[in-house]
Design an enzyme around this catalytic site. Structure first.
Site, PDB file in Angstrom:
ATOM      1  N   GLU A 247      33.598  39.164  34.797  1.00  0.00           N
ATOM      2  CA  GLU A 247      33.957  39.968  35.788  1.00  0.00           C
ATOM      3  C   GLU A 247      34.104  41.261  34.987  1.00  0.00           C
ATOM      4  OE1 GLU A 247      34.051  39.758  38.795  1.00  0.00           O
ATOM      5  OE2 GLU A 247      33.588  37.528  38.824  1.00  0.00           O
ATOM      6  N   CYS A 281      39.895  46.202  39.364  1.00  0.00           N
ATOM      7  CA  CYS A 281      38.136  46.220  39.521  1.00  0.00           C
ATOM      8  C   CYS A 281      38.026  46.473  41.076  1.00  0.00           C
ATOM      9  CB  CYS A 281      37.920  45.262  38.915  1.00  0.00           C
ATOM     10  SG  CYS A 281      38.285  43.679  39.392  1.00  0.00           S
TER      11      CYS A 281
HETATM   12  C1  UN1 Z   1      43.068  41.565  43.508  1.00  0.00           C
HETATM   13  O1  UN1 Z   1      42.441  42.579  43.897  1.00  0.00           O
HETATM   14  O2  UN1 Z   1      44.012  40.994  43.972  1.00  0.00           O
HETATM   15  O3  UN1 Z   1      40.570  42.999  37.277  1.00  0.00           O
HETATM   16  C2  UN1 Z   1      42.440  41.043  42.318  1.00  0.00           C
HETATM   17  C3  UN1 Z   1      40.674  43.047  38.595  1.00  0.00           C
HETATM   18  C4  UN1 Z   1      40.288  41.704  39.561  1.00  0.00           C
HETATM   19  C5  UN1 Z   1      41.368  41.056  39.944  1.00  0.00           C
HETATM   20  C6  UN1 Z   1      41.489  41.807  41.367  1.00  0.00           C
HETATM   21  N1  UN1 Z   1      39.615  40.782  38.484  1.00  0.00           N
HETATM   22  O4  UN1 Z   1      41.071  43.989  39.158  1.00  0.00           O
END
Ligand code: UN1
Length: 478
Positions: A247, A281
Site C-alpha cells: 500500500e 495516503c
Molecule cells: C484512513 O484514511 O482511514 O497510510 C486510513 C494510510 C492508509 C490508511 C488510511 N494506509 O494513510
C-alpha cells in the site's frame, strides 16, 4: 533511561544500539529510548516465528479468536493512555489518536470473528466416486512493515488477519513511532500468545526493511509506506518468489460537482485534505471543482480554514497537530515553495508557525489556480497541502481525476444519484467516496488501490484472506 527492546520469541531484546524518540509537538519531550535491532536480531525473530508456526497454524480457531478478542479488549481498556502516547509520538490530535486506537481494537475484534469463519469448500469431482476439498491454509511467516502515520491502526490491520488465519509474524514498525508498536507488542505479550507467534523488531527501515523483504525465512511481506520503498520491497520479495502486498501513495481527487451541497463539500475537503495534518495516503490533495461553484467553494474554504487551530497534539483546542518531523516539514515546505513559484497562488497557509513549545508546526496550505500537471498536483506531498483545480464540467472533472499515476481513493460531492453512480464506474481507483471525505475508512471492508498506489490483494475485511492464506485443492477417492 529504560531501553524498550524488540520482542523476540516472548523476550524483550535490547541490543546495542538505541534511538530516542521525540514528540513533534515538543522536541524537548523525549518519549522513550528504543532498540535499533541488528539483522542478527531479525534472524532470531524469523527463526522464532518459523519454529512457532507448525503449532500455531494447527491451533483451534477458537483459541486464536479468544486471543485476538483479548487484544481488542486490552486495547479498549487502555484506549485513553494509548491515544495519549500515539498523539504525543506521531502528532495527530488526541481525538484523532483515540479514534485510531479504537479502530485498532475494532480490527482485532473483527478478525477474532474471522478466525472462526476460515472455511473451505467441497465439490464432487468430474470423476465418479471422487470428491474435491478446497482448503485455505496460512501462508506461513509474514513480514510486516508499517508506516509512521497510523502507528497502531496499520500494525493492527496487518497483524490481526495474519494471526487470525494462523500465520506467525515478524513486524517492523516505522522507527518514528516505535512506542505505539511497542505498546501493542506489550498487549500481545500480556494476553498470552505463545512465544514466537508475534515478534516485533524495532529499528532503521534502511537496515531492516531490505533484510525482511529478502529474508528466505519469510513467506510473505506486507508493506505500507512510500512508493519508492514499496518498489524495493517488491523487487526483493518477488526475486525469491515470496508473496507481497503493497500500500503506497495517493494523489486523491475530490470532485465538487456543480450541483453539490457546498457545506458537505467544504467539510469533506477540510477533513480529507488537512485532518491528521494531511499525513494520510487517503488525503484529498486535488480538489477538482466545477467552474459554476469554484469561487463560492474557495471562499467557504477560506472562511473555514481561518478557524483551524494548529497546535500541540495534546491540547484540546487543536484541530491540526504538527508535522511528524523535520524531514517531512522540509518536504512540505519545499512543495509549498514550488507551488508558490510555479502553480497558481497559495491563498491560505503554508507557513511555519511557532507555538509555546518547539515543534514542527505548519499552517494548512490551499493552492488556487493549480493545474493538474503542476508538480504539486502530481506528486504526493504527504502534508496539509491541497491544490484547487478548476474544470468546466463533470466529464472534464472525471478525466482530470483519473489523470494521475495513483489510484487509491477518489471522492465526489454531488446531489445527483446518476452522477454518483456514474462516477463509481468511471473512477480508476480502488475506493470511491460519495459525499464523504476520501480519508477515513471502515475496519471491516476491503481497503486498497490501483496503479502505483497498491500492489497485490487488497487488505482488510474478509478479503484479507486472499493475501494471508493460500489455497490447496485435495482430490479424494475414499
Ligand atoms: C484512513 O484514511 O482511514 O497510510 C486510513 C494510510 C492508509 C490508511 C488510511 N494506509 O494513510
Amino acid at each position: 533511561m529504560r531501553i524498550n527492546g524488540s520482542y523476540v520469541n516472548g523476550f524483550w531484546v535490547e541490543g546495542n544500539e538505541h534511538r530516542d524518540n521525540v514528540s513533534p509537538s515538543d522536541t524537548n519531550d523525549i518519549i522513550g529510548s528504543f532498540a535499533r535491532a541488528s539483522t542478527a536480531v531479525l534472524d532470531d525473530a524469523v527463526a522464532a516465528a518459523r519454529s512457532a508456526l507448525p503449532a500455531w497454524s494447527m491451533t483451534s480457531p477458537q483459541t486464536r479468536a479468544n486471543l485476538l478478542e483479548a487484544v481488542a479488549a486490552a486495547i479498549m481498556t487502555d484506549a485513553e493512555k494509548l491515544g495519549q502516547l500515539l498523539a504525543r509520538e506521531e502528532g495527530k490530535t488526541l481525538r484523532e489518536a483515540i479514534g485510531e486506537v479504537t479502530r485498532a481494537a475494532q480490527i482485532f475484534r473483527f478478525f477474532s470473528g474471522e478466525a472462526l469463519r476460515m472455511r473451505g469448500e467441497r465439490q464432487p469431482s468430474t470423476r465418479e466416486g471422487v470428491y474435491v476439498n478446497i482448503h485455505r491454509e496460512p501462508v506461513g511467516v509474514v513480514g510486516i512493515i508499517t508506516p509512521w502515520n497510523f502507528p497502531i491502526a496499520i500494525p493492527a490491520w496487518k497483524s490481526a488477519p495474519a494471526l487470525a488465519y494462523g500465520n506467525t509474524v515478524v513486524m517492523k514498525p516505522a522507527e518514528l513511532v516505535s512506542a505505539s508498536a511497542h505498546a501493542l507488542a506489550e498487549i500481545i505479550d500480556r494476553v498470552g500468545f505463545p512465544p514466537g507467534v508475534f515478534n516485533l523488531v524495532t529499528g532503521a527501515g534502511s537496515v531492516l526493511g531490505e533484510a525482511i523483504s529478502s529474508h528466505s525465512g519469510i513467506d510473505a511481506v506486507t508493506f505500507t509506506g512510500s512508493g519508492t520503498v514499496g518498489k524495493q520491497v517488491a523487487m526483493s520479495a518477488t526475486a525469491r518468489l515470496a508473496k507481497v502486498q503493497l500500500e503506497m501513495g495517493g494523489k486523491n481527487p475530490l470532485i465538487v460537482a456543480a450541483d453539490a451541497d457546498l457545506d458537505i463539500a467544504v467539510d469533506c475537503a477540510i477533513q480529507g485534505a488537512f485532518f491528521s495534518t494531511g499525513q494520510r495516503c487517503t488525503a484529498s490533495s486535488r480538489l477538482i471543482i466545477e467552474d459554476a461553484v469554484h469561487d463560492d467553494f474557495v471562499e467557504r474554504m477560506l472562511t473555514r480554514m481561518a478557524t483551524l487551530r494548529v497546535g500541540d497534539a495534546l491540547d484540546a483546542d487543536t484541530d491540526i497537530g504538527p508535522v511528524v518531523d523535520q524531514r517531512q516539514l522540509d518536504t512540505d515546505l519545499r512543495y509549498i515553495g514550488i507551488a508558490r513559484s510555479t502553480a497558481g497562488s497559495v491563498v491560505h497557509g503554508g507557513e511555519r508557525v511557532e507555538r509555546k513549545t518547539p515543534g514542527f508546526y505548519l499552517t494548512p496550505a490551499l493552492i488556487v489556480g493549480a493545474r493538474n500537471n503542476d508538480q504539486v498536483s502530481r506528486e504526493e506531498v504527504f502534508g496539509p497541502v491541497a491544490s484547487v483545480i478548476k474544470v468546466s464540467n463533470y466529464d472534464e472533472a472525471v478525466d482530470v481525476a483519473n489523470d494521475t499515476p495513483f489510484g487509491l481513493v477518489a471522492g465526489i460531492c454531488t446531489t445527483s444519484l446518476a452522477q454518483a453512480e456514474d462516477y463509481q464506474r468511471r473512477s480508476d481507483t480502488g475506493m470511491v467516496m460519495v459525499n464523504l471525505p476520501t480519508a477515513g475508512v471502515d475496519p471491516h471492508v476491503p481497503f486498497g488501490g490501483r496503479k502505483s498506489s497498491s500492489y497485490g490483494p487488497h487488505e482488510q475485511g474478509t478479503h484479507a484472506q486472499e493475501f494471508f492464506t493460500q489455497g490447496k485443492t485435495a482430490y479424494v477417492r475414499p
